[in-house]
Enzyme design. Structure first.
Site, PDB file in Angstrom:
ATOM      1  CD  GLN A 150      34.932  34.949  37.323  1.00 28.82           C
ATOM      2  OE1 GLN A 150      34.290  35.968  37.188  1.00 28.82           O
ATOM      3  NE2 GLN A 150      35.828  34.270  36.990  1.00 28.82           N
ATOM      4  CB  SER A 153      42.611  35.166  41.178  1.00 30.61           C
ATOM      5  OG  SER A 153      42.381  35.384  39.520  1.00 30.61           O
ATOM      6  CB  SER A 185      34.457  40.838  42.195  1.00 26.84           C
ATOM      7  OG  SER A 185      35.531  41.191  41.610  1.00 26.84           O
ATOM      8  CD  GLU A 268      35.911  37.587  34.273  1.00 29.43           C
ATOM      9  OE1 GLU A 268      36.258  38.428  35.011  1.00 29.43           O
ATOM     10  OE2 GLU A 268      36.509  36.365  34.091  1.00 29.43           O
ATOM     11  CB  SER A 393      47.028  40.146  31.954  1.00 26.16           C
ATOM     12  OG  SER A 393      47.706  39.236  31.217  1.00 26.16           O
ATOM     13  CD  GLU A 395      50.493  42.177  29.353  1.00 31.19           C
ATOM     14  OE1 GLU A 395      50.965  43.414  29.488  1.00 31.19           O
ATOM     15  OE2 GLU A 395      49.468  41.862  30.445  1.00 31.19           O
TER      16      GLU A 395
END
Length: 425
Positions: A150, A153, A185, A268, A393, A395
């Protein structure tokens, strides 16, 4: 075509596995309980993120690729995928049966790049690819002839992924990409990356993005590994300097990158293939590794430890049932908001396991006594907090559940409807 019974399929798969892999050592417990491991035999890994040298990690990925390609000769690498794409076209029950069976044999441990390639990238291409892209990529991704990571980010766009600023500017039949990605990653070993880039800064941030399958051998692509506190370098930062890629590598429509990203993130967050409290290799270790550690150290009669272990076991059981339910709801499509609940259960399970193993080990967790299966748990405790961020996250997951499941009002946003270029940064 009539599908074979699960029992018949499992028997045939077991015969094939016995020809190509060695059975794992029997558990040391007299009754051979599947919740226990053969203590003291072989490596003991409970790491969340790999702690390997570059060569060790490369070797693992090559062994995984070789094993997966061998499985592909029988379709065992893609039990649920259509025959036309190299799979067997069987049910989820067949796939679970094969996964349980393979865990009884000595096969290479998994790696995040392998899981991303097979479990995220191949389904994303299936969902958004043109017929030509599906023909080009899906079979190779499922067999891991190609590894794909991926590229989502960025340093300024983590949990708020939609604020990303890596630019893709159209130039005829090509796109010119400039910018940076981070926490990618496996990028140092990948052949391709699924890139989400800003293609129209005049649109609001969720609408001006486009997705691409970007080859890593293009001029202008630079990959730099990031050293982790646990020791490994699984993460990477990737830089793009005037990288040119053809429009035939665009995934989905122009401006549809946010939809592509959400679909990939849904896969994911979907842990329906995880083993719950089962004994298979999972990031951060398994229930039977923890239980065996407690038994060897003789603490299972301690009331506080027993209570903590019970709570963890119940959590892992409920996690497994939730994942099975999520898999049934998805039915081979893209996971919905139930994936966010599964992600929260997964990270909470990681935290609980850290707490329980800390009670079990005490000082052995931070002082290396040389005992097999003791100090190694430190890699779990160091790595587990990272999963509260990876894939969105905690949240963010709670917001998704609140808005898309419970129907609560959306979070206030000062950038709603504003062109991305005008949003203060």
């Amino acid at each position: 075509m009539t599908q074979p019974a699960v029992e018949e399929f499992t028997a045939q798969a077991a015969d094939w596995l016995r020809l190509h892999a060695d059975p794992k050592p029997a558990a040391t417990a007299a009754n051979g309980n599947a919740d226990r491991i053969a203590w003291g035999e072989g490596p003991f890994s409970v790491s969340v993120f790999h702690d390997m040298s570059h060569d060790e990690e490369s070797d693992l990925l090559e062994r995984l690729r070789s094993w997966n390609q061998l499985k592909a000769t029988q379709g065992y690498h893609a039990v649920r995928w259509p025959v036309a794409q190299g799979g067997l076209g069987l049910s989820a029950a067949h796939a679970r049966a094969y996964s349980r069976l393979e865990r009884e044999f000595e096969v290479p441990d998994s790696h995040e790049l392998f899981s991303v390639t097979v479990g995220l990238m191949a389904p994303t291409v299936r969902a958004f690819g043109t017929p030509e892209q599906k023909e080009r990529f899906i079979g190779d991704l499922l067999r891991t002839d190609l590894y794909c990571c991926q590229l989502f980010s960025e340093p300024g766009a983590g949990s708020d992924l939609a604020s990303l600023g890596c630019r893709a500017v159209r130039d005829g039949d090509e796109w010119i990409v400039n910018g940076q990605k981070v926490w990618s990653s496996g990028a140092q070993f990948a052949d391709f990356g699924l890139l989400i880039a800003r293609s129209d800064p005049d649109q609001p941030k969720h609408k001006g993005m486009t997705a691409f399958m970007l080859p890593f051998d293009l001029a202008g692509v630079t990959v730099r590994p990031i050293k982790q506190m646990s020791g490994g370098t699984s993460f990477n930062e990737v830089f793009f300097d005037d990288v040119r890629l053809g429009d035939e590598l665009r995934m989905g429509d122009e401006g549809e990158g946010w939809k592509v990203a959400l679909t990939t993130l849904g896969f994911e967050r979907d842990h329906s293939a995880s083993g719950g409290s089962g004994g298979g290799r999972r990031p951060g270790g398994s229930w039977r590794q923890l239980r065996s550690t407690a038994e060897v150290l003789g603490v299972t009669d301690h009331p506080v430890v027993r209570d903590a272990m019970m709570r963890l076991y119940l959590h892992l059981q409920s996690e497994g049932h939730l994942n099975r339910r999520a898999a049934d709801l998805a039915r081979g499509g893209t996971p919905g908001p139930e994936g966010s609940l599964g992600k929260l259960k997964w990270t909470e399970g990681m935290r609980l396991m850290s707490d329980v193993i800390s009670q079990i080990l005490g000082p052995r967790l931070v002082a290396d006594t040389g005992e097999w299966g003791a100090y190694a748990w430190g890699e779990h405790v160091l790595g587990a907090p990272g999963y509260r961020i990876a894939g969105g996250s905690d949240e963010v997951q709670r917001n998704i559940i609140g808005e898309r499941v419970l129907g609560l009002p959306s979070e206030p946003r000062v950038d709603r409807g504003i062109p991305w270029k005008d949003v203060p940064r």
